[in-house]
Motif scaffolding. Structure first.
Motif, PDB file in Angstrom:
ATOM      1  N   ILE A 415       0.807  -1.339   0.010  1.00  0.00           N
ATOM      2  CA  ILE A 415       0.170  -0.099  -0.097  1.00  0.00           C
ATOM      3  C   ILE A 415       0.732   1.130   0.026  1.00  0.00           C
ATOM      4  O   ILE A 415       1.617   1.416   0.918  1.00  0.00           O
ATOM      5  CB  ILE A 415      -0.859  -0.075   1.352  1.00  0.00           C
ATOM      6  N   PRO A 416       0.754   1.948  -1.145  1.00  0.00           N
ATOM      7  CA  PRO A 416       1.355   3.382  -1.017  1.00  0.00           C
ATOM      8  C   PRO A 416       1.446   4.276   0.018  1.00  0.00           C
ATOM      9  O   PRO A 416       0.197   4.423   0.567  1.00  0.00           O
ATOM     10  CB  PRO A 416       1.390   3.867  -2.502  1.00  0.00           C
ATOM     11  N   ALA A 417       2.368   5.015   0.695  1.00  0.00           N
ATOM     12  CA  ALA A 417       2.087   5.797   1.598  1.00  0.00           C
ATOM     13  C   ALA A 417       1.450   7.080   0.963  1.00  0.00           C
ATOM     14  O   ALA A 417       0.761   7.871   2.106  1.00  0.00           O
ATOM     15  CB  ALA A 417       3.484   6.344   2.094  1.00  0.00           C
ATOM     16  N   ASP A 418       1.297   7.396  -0.261  1.00  0.00           N
ATOM     17  CA  ASP A 418       0.442   8.652  -0.998  1.00  0.00           C
ATOM     18  C   ASP A 418      -0.685   8.048  -1.228  1.00  0.00           C
ATOM     19  O   ASP A 418      -1.179   8.710  -2.340  1.00  0.00           O
ATOM     20  CB  ASP A 418       1.548   9.298  -1.593  1.00  0.00           C
ATOM     21  N   LEU A 419      -1.386   7.305  -0.759  1.00  0.00           N
ATOM     22  CA  LEU A 419      -2.512   6.525  -1.457  1.00  0.00           C
ATOM     23  C   LEU A 419      -3.634   7.757  -1.456  1.00  0.00           C
ATOM     24  O   LEU A 419      -4.404   7.937  -2.419  1.00  0.00           O
ATOM     25  CB  LEU A 419      -2.917   5.517  -0.616  1.00  0.00           C
ATOM     26  N   ASP A 420      -3.553   8.409  -0.277  1.00  0.00           N
ATOM     27  CA  ASP A 420      -4.830   9.358  -0.179  1.00  0.00           C
ATOM     28  C   ASP A 420      -4.604  10.638  -1.207  1.00  0.00           C
ATOM     29  O   ASP A 420      -5.534  11.055  -1.881  1.00  0.00           O
ATOM     30  CB  ASP A 420      -4.789  10.299   1.141  1.00  0.00           C
ATOM     31  N   GLU A 421      -3.496  10.962  -1.639  1.00  0.00           N
ATOM     32  CA  GLU A 421      -3.185  11.639  -2.672  1.00  0.00           C
ATOM     33  C   GLU A 421      -3.498  11.175  -3.987  1.00  0.00           C
ATOM     34  O   GLU A 421      -4.090  11.888  -4.913  1.00  0.00           O
ATOM     35  CB  GLU A 421      -1.570  12.065  -2.740  1.00  0.00           C
TER      36      GLU A 421
END
Length: 659
Positions: A415-421
């Motif tokens: 899961i990427p850390a910048d998923l929300d972005e």
């Protein structure tokens, strides 16, 4: 627009020939109830697109003759049976209860579920009646008016007019509604047969092929000649591409100048995305067909068949589809789920056909989803013959997906850390994408309507030219006693006009075939792409609503209990140990719940990342590419066919007599 009041008429014969459609097509799937929770995501309604039209909507001119019958209820019956029905006699009785032969012809000529027959198909059928071209043109003009197709009452009336003309001994029979009504009690059956090329939706009219007989024999030669056999027509596969199955028959060779990669580095880091590459080659196809017979007044059923689950056909009601979607929403709230078409009381044929297509796209998206396709409830829905009995005896679990699944360490790390972005970027652009595809669907429907109207006009060109070709030799002054009864010039020109009319007929058939391909393929491809964007919008709405939890509140409760425990221990009052044990037990339960909710948070993020990077990313690209490839192929082939028709006619017109 769709719910606007319609014109009504107490006389069935009158209402049968009134053009109920306007200059634009109504929306059979528009719902007056807005979709809750769509604020902030645009005003796109997934069912607000114009329907695939089944007839033209050109308003009639007031100056034209209206085909009406003042009082048909008092007329005679058909074959004696309608006369005994009281109010069901006359032309109304014939339309309401036609003979079996009429219904058989209608079923064979109606190659689509719309219930209408195109003018070009009617023209081909009536051409087998051996009636003069002027009589055929009169019948079609009486029943079709400015429309591009005939509904069931109009088609039945056209057959009755053919029988009326065939039974007349006059060389110029009286073809009118009044004459039809007066002859109904003794009207014979029409003498017709289904021509070989009636299924114009799948028959390709190939360009004329130059042959020795065609080059050496003039079609305008008045001497007797042996007719040249036509080359067999080729068939075009117009199988329906449902759901994600868009243009799957197109060869998967990337054109030069386009990159074949879709983010190879990202796919290599995401094993699930790599596994989904080429998904469109492994699609499961589900067909949904409408069962014409109803159970009672309202229960409409559908035949559902999957090509990868045994191929057995099962019968389902609309409520069964609602049940399936409800199960999916409860089990997989953070997956891409399509919407169902709405329900409507007393639906007409157009609405039912549009809803059938919507149900087919609905199942097509679900059965080709990498997670949803393995669901047990879905498998039962597609295979269980006694579905209602199964639902009564089996209690289906609707627990959320996160309650039974756990992520591995590698899945969590993926899961990427910048998923929300990343999700925010799509969230910002979704309204524009949905709006653009909604406009494309509307424009495609309009283009289809114009294409069907042009096909009908081509048939009318052919009708008029056939009539002129027959009348020209008859009106020549040389056809009198002094001229020997024949005029080779006028007869040759008449033959030439018949050849021109035949070319217009081929153009009409090709236009009808092309319209069917666009209807079944191109427009459905656009709608499937639109449905994908709408489904992700709905996923965002569910995520905003259902992803909230009580972790913060529980943590505050735990902290409060810890402070109270410390205070009790410091006070050391009698029986303080019992009170502390209760507080410690409560903290243990809350901490366990916090752990579960935190795991659910991670699982939700994993679902959103999977839907974005695996499902949405691959579907968005593949559907757009394959859909437009198929469209370009259809348009290119259609242009070649029409060009071949006119090129062949141009060569033959060089030998048409001038003087």
């Amino acid at each position: 627009m769709f719910n606007a009041p319609r014109r009504t008429n107490p006389s069935l014969a009158q209402s049968a020939f009134l053009n109920s459609a306007g200059s634009s097509y109504p929306d059979p799937l528009a719902s007056s109830t807005p979709n809750p929770g769509t604020a902030g995501y645009g005003d796109v309604d997934p069912w607000s697109g114009l329907p695939s039209p089944t007839r033209s909507g050109t308003p009639r001119r007031d100056s034209e003759e209206a085909i009406t019958q003042p009082d048909l209820g008092a007329g005679g019956g058909f074959g004696g049976e309608a006369a005994r029905a009281g109010d069901g006699g006359g032309l109304n009785g014939l339309i309401a209860d036609p003979p079996a032969l009429y219904l058989s012809l209608l079923d064979q000529m109606d190659t689509t579920p719309s219930g209408d027959v195109s003018i070009s198909s009617v023209h081909r059928l009536l051409s087998t009646s051996k009636l003069p071209a002027a009589a055929i043109e009169r019948i079609i003009n009486l029943t079709a008016r400015d429309k591009s197709s005939l509904a069931r009452p109009e088609f039945i009336c056209a057959l009755a007019l053919v029988a009326l003309a065939q039974s007349s001994d006059s060389p110029e029979p009286d073809i009118s509604i009044e004459a039809l009504v007066s002859s109904l009690p003794n009207l014979p059956f029409p003498s017709l047969f289904i021509p070989a090329a009636t299924t114009s939706s799948v028959i390709r009219t190939e360009p004329p092929v130059a042959s020795p007989s065609l080059l050496t024999s003039s079609p305008w030669d008045t001497s007797p000649r042996v007719p040249t056999a036509r080359a067999p027509a080729a068939q075009e596969d117009t199988s329906y591409t449902n759901g994600y199955d868009v243009g799957s028959g197109v060869h998967a060779v990337e054109p030069s100048g386009y990159s074949t990669g879709s983010g190879l580095a990202g796919d290599a880091a995401n094993p699930e995305a790599e596994a989904e590459r080429g998904y469109w080659k492994r699609l499961e196809k589900v067909d949904v067909e409408l069962i014409k017979e109803r159970e009672g007044w309202f229960l409409q059923k559908y035949k559902v068949t999957s090509d990868k689950r045994g191929g057995e056909t099962v019968s389902r009601r609309y409520s069964d589809f609602v049940w399936l979607l409800d199960c999916m929403l409860r089990r997989y709230p953070f997956r891409i789920l399509p919407s169902l078409p709405p329900k409507k009381m007393s639906p007409d044929a157009m609405f039912l056909e549009q809803r059938r297509k919507g149900l087919q796209r609905f199942l097509g998206m679900i059965v080709n989803h990498p997670i949803l396709r393995e669901d047990g409830a879905l498998n039962v829905f597609l295979t269980e013959p006694n579905f209602e009995a199964w639902r009564k005896r089996v209690k289906v679990s609707t627990d959320e997906e996160s309650a039974n699944k756990r992520l591995s360490k590698s899945e969590e790390m993926n899961i990427p850390a910048d998923l929300d972005e990343k999700l925010g970027i799509l969230r910002d652009h979704l309204p524009a994408l949905m709006g653009s595809y909604q406009k494309l669907v509307v424009l495609a429907e309009r283009s289809l309507g114009r294409l069907m109207a042009a096909s009908a006009d081509s048939s009318r060109f052919a009708l008029g030219l056939h009539t002129v070709g027959e009348e020209m030799p008859r009106c020549c002054y040389r056809a009198g006693a002094g001229g020997g009864g024949r005029c080779s010039l006028c007869e040759g020109v008449g033959r030439g006009l018949a050849e021109v009319a035949e070319s217009w007929t081929k153009v009409a058939e090709e236009g009808e075939r092309r319209a069917t391909v666009i209807l079944l393929g191109s427009i459905e491809a656009l709608k499937a792409q639109r449905d994908l964007y709408v489904a992700f919008r709905d996923l965002f709405i569910r995520h905003d609503k259902l992803s909230k939890d009580s972790v913060d509140a529980l943590r505050k409760k735990v902290e409060t209990r810890l402070k109270k425990i410390e205070a009790l221990r410091a006070a050391a009052k009698p029986n303080w140990e019992v009170e502390v044990d209760k507080l410690v037990s409560g903290n243990e339960q809350d901490n366990s719940l916090i752990t579960s909710l935190l795991a659910r948070r991670v699982f939700i993020r994993a679902c959103m990342w999977h839907e974005l990077s695996v499902v949405f990313h691959s579907r968005q690209a593949a559907q757009a590419t394959l859909g437009w490839r198929e469209f370009a192929k259809v348009e290119s082939e259609a242009g070649e066919v029409v060009t071949g028709i006119w090129e062949g006619l141009r060569e033959r017109l060089e030998r048409m007599p001038v003087e």
